[in-house]
Write a protein that holds these residues in place. Structure first.
Motif, short mmCIF file in Angstrom:
data_model
loop_
_atom_site.label_atom_id
_atom_site.label_comp_id
_atom_site.label_asym_id
_atom_site.label_seq_id
_atom_site.Cartn_x
_atom_site.Cartn_y
_atom_site.Cartn_z
N MET A 165 11.00 3.24 4.00
CA MET A 165 10.92 1.78 3.94
C MET A 165 10.59 1.26 2.54
O MET A 165 10.58 0.07 2.31
CB MET A 165 9.84 1.29 4.93
CG MET A 165 10.19 1.55 6.39
SD MET A 165 8.95 0.89 7.53
CE MET A 165 7.86 2.29 7.74
N CYS A 166 10.26 2.17 1.63
CA CYS A 166 9.72 1.76 0.33
C CYS A 166 10.60 2.16 -0.84
O CYS A 166 10.72 3.34 -1.17
CB CYS A 166 8.32 2.34 0.16
SG CYS A 166 7.57 1.91 -1.41
N LYS A 167 11.17 1.16 -1.49
CA LYS A 167 12.07 1.39 -2.62
C LYS A 167 11.33 2.06 -3.79
O LYS A 167 11.84 2.96 -4.43
CB LYS A 167 12.66 0.05 -3.06
CG LYS A 167 13.86 0.15 -3.96
CD LYS A 167 15.14 0.23 -3.16
CE LYS A 167 16.24 1.00 -3.84
NZ LYS A 167 16.80 0.46 -5.04
N THR A 168 10.11 1.59 -4.04
CA THR A 168 9.32 2.13 -5.15
C THR A 168 9.10 3.63 -4.97
O THR A 168 9.31 4.42 -5.90
CB THR A 168 7.95 1.43 -5.23
OG1 THR A 168 8.16 0.03 -5.31
CG2 THR A 168 7.15 1.90 -6.43
N CYS A 169 8.69 4.00 -3.79
CA CYS A 169 8.41 5.42 -3.55
C CYS A 169 9.69 6.25 -3.48
O CYS A 169 9.66 7.44 -3.76
CB CYS A 169 7.53 5.60 -2.31
SG CYS A 169 5.83 5.06 -2.63
N GLN A 170 10.80 5.61 -3.13
CA GLN A 170 12.08 6.34 -3.18
C GLN A 170 12.41 6.71 -4.62
O GLN A 170 12.78 7.83 -4.93
CB GLN A 170 13.21 5.49 -2.59
CG GLN A 170 13.24 5.48 -1.08
CD GLN A 170 14.16 4.41 -0.52
OE1 GLN A 170 15.12 3.98 -1.16
NE2 GLN A 170 13.86 3.97 0.69
N HIS A 201 0.83 -1.21 0.00
CA HIS A 201 0.00 0.00 0.00
C HIS A 201 0.86 1.25 0.00
O HIS A 201 1.62 1.49 0.94
CB HIS A 201 -0.94 -0.01 1.21
CG HIS A 201 -1.84 -1.21 1.24
ND1 HIS A 201 -3.02 -1.27 0.55
CD2 HIS A 201 -1.70 -2.42 1.84
CE1 HIS A 201 -3.59 -2.45 0.73
NE2 HIS A 201 -2.80 -3.17 1.52
N HIS A 202 0.72 2.03 -1.07
CA HIS A 202 1.55 3.24 -1.25
C HIS A 202 0.67 4.49 -1.29
O HIS A 202 -0.52 4.40 -1.57
CB HIS A 202 2.30 3.16 -2.59
CG HIS A 202 3.10 1.91 -2.76
ND1 HIS A 202 4.39 1.80 -2.34
CD2 HIS A 202 2.77 0.72 -3.31
CE1 HIS A 202 4.84 0.58 -2.64
NE2 HIS A 202 3.87 -0.10 -3.22
N PRO A 203 1.26 5.65 -1.08
CA PRO A 203 0.50 6.88 -1.32
C PRO A 203 0.15 6.99 -2.81
O PRO A 203 0.86 6.44 -3.65
CB PRO A 203 1.45 8.00 -0.89
CG PRO A 203 2.80 7.39 -0.81
CD PRO A 203 2.61 5.92 -0.58
N THR A 204 -0.92 7.70 -3.13
CA THR A 204 -1.28 7.91 -4.53
C THR A 204 -0.22 8.79 -5.19
O THR A 204 0.54 9.48 -4.52
CB THR A 204 -2.63 8.63 -4.66
OG1 THR A 204 -2.52 9.90 -3.98
CG2 THR A 204 -3.77 7.83 -4.04
N ALA A 261 8.00 8.51 6.56
CA ALA A 261 8.22 7.23 7.24
C ALA A 261 8.01 6.07 6.27
O ALA A 261 8.75 5.10 6.27
CB ALA A 261 7.28 7.10 8.44
N HIS A 262 6.99 6.20 5.43
CA HIS A 262 6.75 5.16 4.42
C HIS A 262 7.90 5.10 3.41
O HIS A 262 8.41 4.03 3.10
CB HIS A 262 5.43 5.43 3.70
CG HIS A 262 5.24 4.61 2.46
ND1 HIS A 262 4.82 3.29 2.50
CD2 HIS A 262 5.45 4.90 1.15
CE1 HIS A 262 4.77 2.82 1.26
NE2 HIS A 262 5.15 3.77 0.42
N ILE A 263 8.29 6.25 2.91
CA ILE A 263 9.29 6.30 1.84
C ILE A 263 10.62 5.70 2.30
O ILE A 263 11.30 5.01 1.54
CB ILE A 263 9.47 7.75 1.32
CG1 ILE A 263 8.16 8.21 0.66
CG2 ILE A 263 10.62 7.85 0.32
CD1 ILE A 263 8.07 9.71 0.44
ZN LIG Z 1 5.62 3.20 -1.43
#
Ligand SMILES: [Zn+2]
Lengths: 198, 226
Positions: free
Chosen positions: B34-39, B5-8, B30-32
């Motif tokens: 941990m999240c390679k995609t959002c990085q 689950h990612h931000p839009t 905080a999400h980013i």
């Molecule tokens: Zn993400």
């Protein structure tokens, strides 16, 4: 929007900026810093004035804060990860938030310095450089083909620093329309990836 | 780590534009982390910002400003590029606290002032956003359930540890989710581990009438006890 440079000129400019960054990082070269100053100071003032029209002192302050950071932190700039423009844009974005916070525009204890941190990613991806340049080209090719409406909303959000709600109010549009315009614009730019494994 | 689950896209772009309220930006941050995609996507969306920045009409710059800045260069701290990279000496105990929360949680979550919301839930308020948003950490015991509740404003959540589930699915470490005020939900931590979430509750829409002004403090409550 002004876009007077051809693609070749743009590439040559980027290259020159990278060289200047290197000279500042390695030799504290003031002449090279002067080139960066002349290119970015007018953009930085403009970036600040877009958010706070008429606030000339704040525009000077933002310009000063960012360019002194460029001088001090040039050694942390990684050309594989970002172009000089992107790096300076992120400094400008963070500094603008910080200045607004200091001036009491945001009453919160949250220190923006801890957000938008460079993720110290030690894995040196050999394709980082290629991917970054590809995205840059993708943006340059597609941006001018976005609709005027889409560009207008992106400009509000990025340049003027407006929230979606503020953009909706200023453009007299429903909030949903603002969001869908951004979503469609980003789709058209084709720069986002889906579900990379961590 | 599997993040589902990612931000839009539009929310992530607001983050990269720096136009998001800081409380919400904290939750995305905080999400980013941990999240390679959002990085990767943040990097792309910042490149878009740079493109727009680069194509603005340049403003005039006074010569005094240039002199003022150049006159300070020699006094600024001296850093030369070195080939060795500084190792980020982060203590082992603090590994689970995201960097963006270090300003509120120095080493681990136990140091916070947790108060009991119900048998299964404890809450620690960490700060408020400029817009009246409340930023807190929620801690649900393994297998614990929250009461059925709604909120007056949007609620942003990033799962920092463990996992919880509700009517709409399973949310694991790293996942990010936004609930709007219409959403009625009853989250429960999974049985194997406690669940710690960062939540940002937007300030509710303010009612301005005499009667509703009196009602507001009651309406503001986010989590009724279970
Ligand atoms: Zn993400």
């Amino acid at each position: 929007m002004v876009s007077s440079l051809t693609e070749e000129e743009q590439i040559a400019l980027q290259h020159k900026m990278r060289q200047c960054m290197q000279k500042v990082a390695q030799h504290r070269d003031k002449e090279a810093f002067g080139v960066l100053f002349d290119h970015f100071a007018p953009l930085l003032r403009s970036f600040s004035l877009a958010r706070e029209p008429g606030a000339s002192l704040m525009a000077d302050e933002l310009t000063q804060v960012v360019l002194l950071k460029v001088w001090e932190k040039a050694h942390t700039y990684n050309s594989d990860k970002a172009s000089v423009s992107t790096w300076i844009y992120t400094l400008a974005r963070n500094s603008r938030i910080d200045l607004l916070r200091r001036s009491g525009r945001y009453t919160t204890e949250i220190d923006p310095e801890y957000l938008w941190q460079e993720t110290e990613d030690e894995s040196t991806d050999p394709f980082l450089d290629v991917q970054q340049k590809r995205a840059e080209k993708s943006i340059a090719d597609a941006f001018e083909h976005l609709s005027i409406d889409q560009r207008q909303v992106l400009t509000k959000v990025y340049l003027e620093g407006k929230t979606h709600q503020e953009s909706a109010e200023e453009l007299a549009l429903p909030l949903g329309t603002i969001k869908s315009r951004i979503r469609l614009a980003l789709k058209k730019l084709q720069i986002l990836v889906r579900n990379q494994p961590c | 780590m599997l993040i589902h689950h990612h931000p839009t896209d539009e929310l992530l772009s607001a983050y990269c534009a720096g136009s998001l309220p800081l409380s919400q930006a904290l939750c995305l941050s905080a999400h980013i982390e941990m999240c390679k995609t959002c990085q990767t996507n943040s990097q792309r969306l910042s490149q878009l910002g740079a493109y727009i920045f680069n194509h603005t009409k340049p403003a005039t710059v006074n010569n005094d400003l240039k002199e003022k800045i150049f006159s300070q260069l020699d006094q600024r701290p001296y850093h030369l590029k070195t080939t060795e990279r500084k190792s980020m000496a982060a203590g082992h105990a603090s590994a689970e606290v995201p960097k963006c929360l270090k300003q509120f949680v120095a080493s681990n979550y136990d140091e916070l002032n947790w108060h009991r919301v119900s048998f299964a839930i404890r809450q620690a308020n960490i700060c408020t956003g400029g817009n009246g948003a409340q930023v807190s950490l929620m801690r649900i015991k393994a297998g614990g359930k929250a009461g059925l509740h709604t909120h007056m404003g949007n609620e942003f959540t990033t799962v920092l540890k463990g996992a919880f589930s509700d009517e709409s699915g399973l949310f694991q470490q790293g996942d990010f989710v936004v609930r709007d005020s219409q959403h009625k939900h009853r989250p429960a931590a999974t049985k194997d581990s406690e669940c710690i979430c960062l939540t940002v509750l937007e300030a509710p829409i303010q009612f301005t009438g005499y009667f509703t002004r009196w009602l507001n403090p009651l309406l503001r409550r986010g989590y009724p006890s279970a």
